[in-house]
Design an enzyme around this catalytic site. Structure first.
Site, PDB file in Angstrom:
ATOM      1  N   ARG A  74      43.950  44.080  27.208  1.00 29.68           N
ATOM      2  CA  ARG A  74      43.272  44.586  28.389  1.00 29.68           C
ATOM      3  C   ARG A  74      44.186  44.518  29.605  1.00 29.68           C
ATOM      4  O   ARG A  74      44.197  45.418  30.451  1.00 29.68           O
ATOM      5  CB  ARG A  74      41.973  43.811  28.607  1.00 29.68           C
ATOM      6  N   ASN A 106      33.799  43.825  38.072  1.00 29.50           N
ATOM      7  CA  ASN A 106      35.009  44.148  37.322  1.00 29.50           C
ATOM      8  C   ASN A 106      36.078  43.077  37.538  1.00 29.50           C
ATOM      9  O   ASN A 106      36.102  42.419  38.569  1.00 29.50           O
ATOM     10  CB  ASN A 106      35.546  45.521  37.740  1.00 29.50           C
ATOM     11  N   HIS A 123      32.972  38.158  38.679  1.00 32.50           N
ATOM     12  CA  HIS A 123      33.271  37.691  37.316  1.00 32.50           C
ATOM     13  C   HIS A 123      34.738  37.300  37.151  1.00 32.50           C
ATOM     14  O   HIS A 123      35.249  37.276  36.041  1.00 32.50           O
ATOM     15  CB  HIS A 123      32.906  38.780  36.286  1.00 32.50           C
ATOM     16  N   CYS A 131      43.343  26.695  33.536  1.00 34.18           N
ATOM     17  CA  CYS A 131      43.349  25.602  32.556  1.00 34.18           C
ATOM     18  C   CYS A 131      41.913  25.391  32.063  1.00 34.18           C
ATOM     19  O   CYS A 131      40.993  25.206  32.850  1.00 34.18           O
ATOM     20  CB  CYS A 131      43.861  24.304  33.198  1.00 34.18           C
ATOM     21  N   ASN A 215      25.436  56.744  39.261  1.00 32.21           N
ATOM     22  CA  ASN A 215      25.683  56.557  37.834  1.00 32.21           C
ATOM     23  C   ASN A 215      25.335  57.881  37.152  1.00 32.21           C
ATOM     24  O   ASN A 215      24.269  58.438  37.425  1.00 32.21           O
ATOM     25  CB  ASN A 215      24.772  55.433  37.309  1.00 32.21           C
TER      26      ASN A 215
HETATM   27  C1  BV8 Z   1      25.211  32.976  33.782  1.00 32.47           C
HETATM   28  C2  BV8 Z   1      34.003  39.070  32.670  1.00 32.47           C
HETATM   29  C3  BV8 Z   1      24.241  30.827  33.882  1.00 32.47           C
HETATM   30  C4  BV8 Z   1      34.549  38.851  31.293  1.00 32.47           C
HETATM   31  C5  BV8 Z   1      31.641  39.609  32.339  1.00 32.47           C
HETATM   32  C6  BV8 Z   1      19.263  36.078  33.680  1.00 32.47           C
HETATM   33  C7  BV8 Z   1      19.789  35.287  34.682  1.00 32.47           C
HETATM   34  C8  BV8 Z   1      21.027  34.664  34.521  1.00 32.47           C
HETATM   35  C9  BV8 Z   1      21.755  34.856  33.331  1.00 32.47           C
HETATM   36  C10 BV8 Z   1      21.236  35.639  32.343  1.00 32.47           C
HETATM   37  C11 BV8 Z   1      19.996  36.254  32.506  1.00 32.47           C
HETATM   38  N1  BV8 Z   1      19.740  36.960  31.384  1.00 32.47           N
HETATM   39  C12 BV8 Z   1      20.781  36.826  30.523  1.00 32.47           C
HETATM   40  C13 BV8 Z   1      21.703  36.010  31.069  1.00 32.47           C
HETATM   41  C14 BV8 Z   1      22.931  35.618  30.426  1.00 32.47           C
HETATM   42  C15 BV8 Z   1      24.101  36.574  30.687  1.00 32.47           C
HETATM   43  C16 BV8 Z   1      23.712  38.026  30.659  1.00 32.47           C
HETATM   44  O1  BV8 Z   1      23.474  38.630  31.693  1.00 32.47           O
HETATM   45  N2  BV8 Z   1      23.676  38.602  29.457  1.00 32.47           N
HETATM   46  C17 BV8 Z   1      23.356  40.020  29.343  1.00 32.47           C
HETATM   47  C18 BV8 Z   1      24.212  40.635  28.237  1.00 32.47           C
HETATM   48  C19 BV8 Z   1      21.872  40.123  29.039  1.00 32.47           C
HETATM   49  N3  BV8 Z   1      24.722  36.252  31.939  1.00 32.47           N
HETATM   50  C20 BV8 Z   1      25.676  35.317  31.967  1.00 32.47           C
HETATM   51  O2  BV8 Z   1      26.015  34.677  31.003  1.00 32.47           O
HETATM   52  C21 BV8 Z   1      26.327  35.040  33.297  1.00 32.47           C
HETATM   53  N4  BV8 Z   1      26.327  33.628  33.528  1.00 32.47           N
HETATM   54  O3  BV8 Z   1      24.174  33.489  33.992  1.00 32.47           O
HETATM   55  O4  BV8 Z   1      25.392  31.632  33.738  1.00 32.47           O
HETATM   56  C22 BV8 Z   1      24.746  29.497  34.194  1.00 32.47           C
HETATM   57  C23 BV8 Z   1      24.395  28.917  35.402  1.00 32.47           C
HETATM   58  C24 BV8 Z   1      24.850  27.646  35.690  1.00 32.47           C
HETATM   59  C25 BV8 Z   1      25.678  26.968  34.791  1.00 32.47           C
HETATM   60  C26 BV8 Z   1      26.054  27.575  33.602  1.00 32.47           C
HETATM   61  C27 BV8 Z   1      25.581  28.842  33.289  1.00 32.47           C
HETATM   62  C28 BV8 Z   1      27.786  35.451  33.316  1.00 32.47           C
HETATM   63  C29 BV8 Z   1      27.951  36.894  32.985  1.00 32.47           C
HETATM   64  C30 BV8 Z   1      29.425  37.292  33.193  1.00 32.47           C
HETATM   65  C31 BV8 Z   1      29.987  37.842  31.916  1.00 32.47           C
HETATM   66  N5  BV8 Z   1      31.353  38.348  32.170  1.00 32.47           N
HETATM   67  N6  BV8 Z   1      32.891  40.025  32.621  1.00 32.47           N
HETATM   68  C32 BV8 Z   1      35.393  40.012  30.833  1.00 32.47           C
HETATM   69  O5  BV8 Z   1      35.399  41.073  31.496  1.00 32.47           O
HETATM   70  O6  BV8 Z   1      36.070  39.846  29.803  1.00 32.47           O
HETATM   71  S1  BV8 Z   1      30.394  40.719  32.296  1.00 32.47           S
HETATM   72  C33 BV8 Z   1      30.963  42.262  31.896  1.00 32.47           C
HETATM   73  O7  BV8 Z   1      29.773  43.102  31.841  1.00 32.47           O
HETATM   74  C34 BV8 Z   1      31.847  42.976  32.891  1.00 32.47           C
HETATM   75  O8  BV8 Z   1      32.139  42.219  34.047  1.00 32.47           O
HETATM   76  C35 BV8 Z   1      31.035  44.182  33.284  1.00 32.47           C
HETATM   77  O9  BV8 Z   1      31.259  44.654  34.537  1.00 32.47           O
HETATM   78  C36 BV8 Z   1      29.692  43.576  33.172  1.00 32.47           C
HETATM   79  C37 BV8 Z   1      28.505  44.420  33.382  1.00 32.47           C
HETATM   80  O10 BV8 Z   1      28.631  45.640  32.708  1.00 32.47           O
HETATM   81  P1  BV8 Z   1      28.834  46.963  33.598  1.00 32.47           P
HETATM   82  O11 BV8 Z   1      29.873  46.714  34.629  1.00 32.47           O
HETATM   83  O12 BV8 Z   1      27.524  47.433  34.059  1.00 32.47           O
HETATM   84  O13 BV8 Z   1      29.455  47.901  32.526  1.00 32.47           O
HETATM   85  P2  BV8 Z   1      28.683  48.659  31.380  1.00 32.47           P
HETATM   86  O14 BV8 Z   1      29.716  49.075  30.401  1.00 32.47           O
HETATM   87  O15 BV8 Z   1      27.501  47.875  30.921  1.00 32.47           O
HETATM   88  O16 BV8 Z   1      28.070  49.955  32.113  1.00 32.47           O
HETATM   89  C38 BV8 Z   1      28.946  50.888  32.706  1.00 32.47           C
HETATM   90  C39 BV8 Z   1      28.058  51.835  33.482  1.00 32.47           C
HETATM   91  O17 BV8 Z   1      28.919  52.761  34.137  1.00 32.47           O
HETATM   92  C40 BV8 Z   1      27.100  52.636  32.615  1.00 32.47           C
HETATM   93  O18 BV8 Z   1      25.808  52.576  33.171  1.00 32.47           O
HETATM   94  C41 BV8 Z   1      27.650  54.069  32.683  1.00 32.47           C
HETATM   95  O19 BV8 Z   1      26.617  55.030  32.680  1.00 32.47           O
HETATM   96  C42 BV8 Z   1      28.350  54.050  34.017  1.00 32.47           C
HETATM   97  N7  BV8 Z   1      29.462  54.988  34.153  1.00 32.47           N
HETATM   98  C43 BV8 Z   1      30.287  55.468  33.189  1.00 32.47           C
HETATM   99  N8  BV8 Z   1      31.202  56.302  33.754  1.00 32.47           N
HETATM  100  C44 BV8 Z   1      30.935  56.337  35.092  1.00 32.47           C
HETATM  101  C45 BV8 Z   1      29.836  55.499  35.355  1.00 32.47           C
HETATM  102  N9  BV8 Z   1      29.338  55.321  36.586  1.00 32.47           N
HETATM  103  C46 BV8 Z   1      29.916  55.990  37.596  1.00 32.47           C
HETATM  104  N10 BV8 Z   1      30.983  56.811  37.434  1.00 32.47           N
HETATM  105  C47 BV8 Z   1      31.509  57.009  36.198  1.00 32.47           C
HETATM  106  N11 BV8 Z   1      32.558  57.838  36.040  1.00 32.47           N
END
Ligand code: BV8
Length: 246
Positions: A74, A106, A123, A131, A215
């Site tokens: 990546r 991002n 993120h 570390c 979007n």
């Molecule tokens: C946490 C870094 C708690 C890594 C990423 C409720 C509350 C709190 C947490 C949760 C909850 N429900 C579930 C959770 C847990 C979890 C979560 O959300 N899971 C999801 C799958 C349900 N959340 C977590 O774990 C978070 N942490 O809550 O911790 C905690 C608190 C205290 C102590 C300990 C723990 C942490 C989440 C962070 C994960 N890391 N990224 C890496 O990149 O390797 S997230 C990752 O997904 C990316 O950052 C990305 O940005 C993110 C979100 O996805 P999108 O950006 O939306 O991308 P996606 O592909 O989904 O969609 C793209 C969109 O673009 C589409 O809609 C498409 O139509 C559109 N598009 C396409 N082309 C275009 C366009 N739009 C415009 N123009 C275009 N040309």
């Protein structure tokens, strides 16, 4: 909610009068730079892996070499990518309004390379090394399969926030404060599936801001937005800037 492919005149007037605009971007804003979105099928080597499985501390503890191969792939892909007109339009947008807070999910650093300053990286950043044991940014040049912390000898990990990990406190606090304070909330290129980032739009909406989604596809949150502009960020955002500067 008005779904539109054009930018409504009323919206331009709203943006002109806004004192504080909060912007949340997701992987979609980098799609036109050739960076695969998080839910795109990962191409080539990675198509048999689900990013949701790889972007976790458990995956790193299980197989740090595999995780580093994914993140190095990546980093190479992003390093070759260029900011696109959407990133550039947001950098310009910040010069046209009294206050703009840019929060990105991002990790690609393309907003900064497009000239945006003070970007809140919700993120983390793909190019930071951290570390695993001490949870601090380190400078390790060795490009071993799994870099080692020069301070304590533990494995080094990419400086991103994985699923199940907490958002950096300052990023979390600043982002939710901006969402609660802004007049306009602009959600660009995100599926609004990942929390707590996706909760920012809800906070802005409840605080009375005008909330706008850009979007090409509808999301689970589109119905809650005042405007859903169905288009690519690389076209909609420059058009928005042109309308503001006409
Ligand atoms: C946490 C870094 C708690 C890594 C990423 C409720 C509350 C709190 C947490 C949760 C909850 N429900 C579930 C959770 C847990 C979890 C979560 O959300 N899971 C999801 C799958 C349900 N959340 C977590 O774990 C978070 N942490 O809550 O911790 C905690 C608190 C205290 C102590 C300990 C723990 C942490 C989440 C962070 C994960 N890391 N990224 C890496 O990149 O390797 S997230 C990752 O997904 C990316 O950052 C990305 O940005 C993110 C979100 O996805 P999108 O950006 O939306 O991308 P996606 O592909 O989904 O969609 C793209 C969109 O673009 C589409 O809609 C498409 O139509 C559109 N598009 C396409 N082309 C275009 C366009 N739009 C415009 N123009 C275009 N040309």
């Amino acid at each position: 909610m008005a779904v539109t492919t054009r930018i409504p005149t009323a919206l331009i007037a709203t943006l002109r009068g806004a004192q504080h605009i909060c912007v949340l971007t997701g992987a979609g804003i980098s799609a036109e730079s050739g960076v695969p979105t998080f839910r795109d099928a990962q191409s080539g080597l990675w198509e048999k892996y689900d990013p949701l499985d790889l972007a976790t501390p458990e995956a790193f503890l299980r197989d740090p070499k595999l995780i580093w191969r994914w993140y190095r792939w990546r980093r190479e892909l992003v390093a070759k990518a260029q900011p696109n007109p959407a990133h550039q339009a947001l950098a310009t947008f910040a010069t046209l309004v009294p206050r703009l807070t840019l929060v990105t999910q991002n990790v690609d650093g393309l907003h900064q390379r497009a000239g945006s300053t003070d970007v809140i990286e919700f993120h983390g950043n793909l190019f930071d090394d951290r570390c695993f044991a001490e949870d601090r940014i380190v400078d390790c040049t060795a490009d071993a399969d799994v870099p080692i912390c020069p301070g304590c000898g533990s494995n080094v990990r990419p400086g991103v926030v994985w699923f199940g990990e907490a958002i950096p406190e300052q990023a979390l606090d600043r982002s939710f404060a901006a969402a609660a304070d802004c007049d306009v909330f602009l959600s660009i290129g995100t599926s609004s599936l990942v929390f707590p980032a996706a909760g920012l739009a809800e906070v802005a909406n409840e605080a009375g801001a005008v909330v706008i989604e850009v979007n090409p596809n509808p999301t689970g949150m589109s119905a809650g937005f005042d405007y859903a502009i169905a288009g690519n960020a690389g076209s909609v955002l420059p058009e928005l800037i042109d309308s503001l500067t006409d």
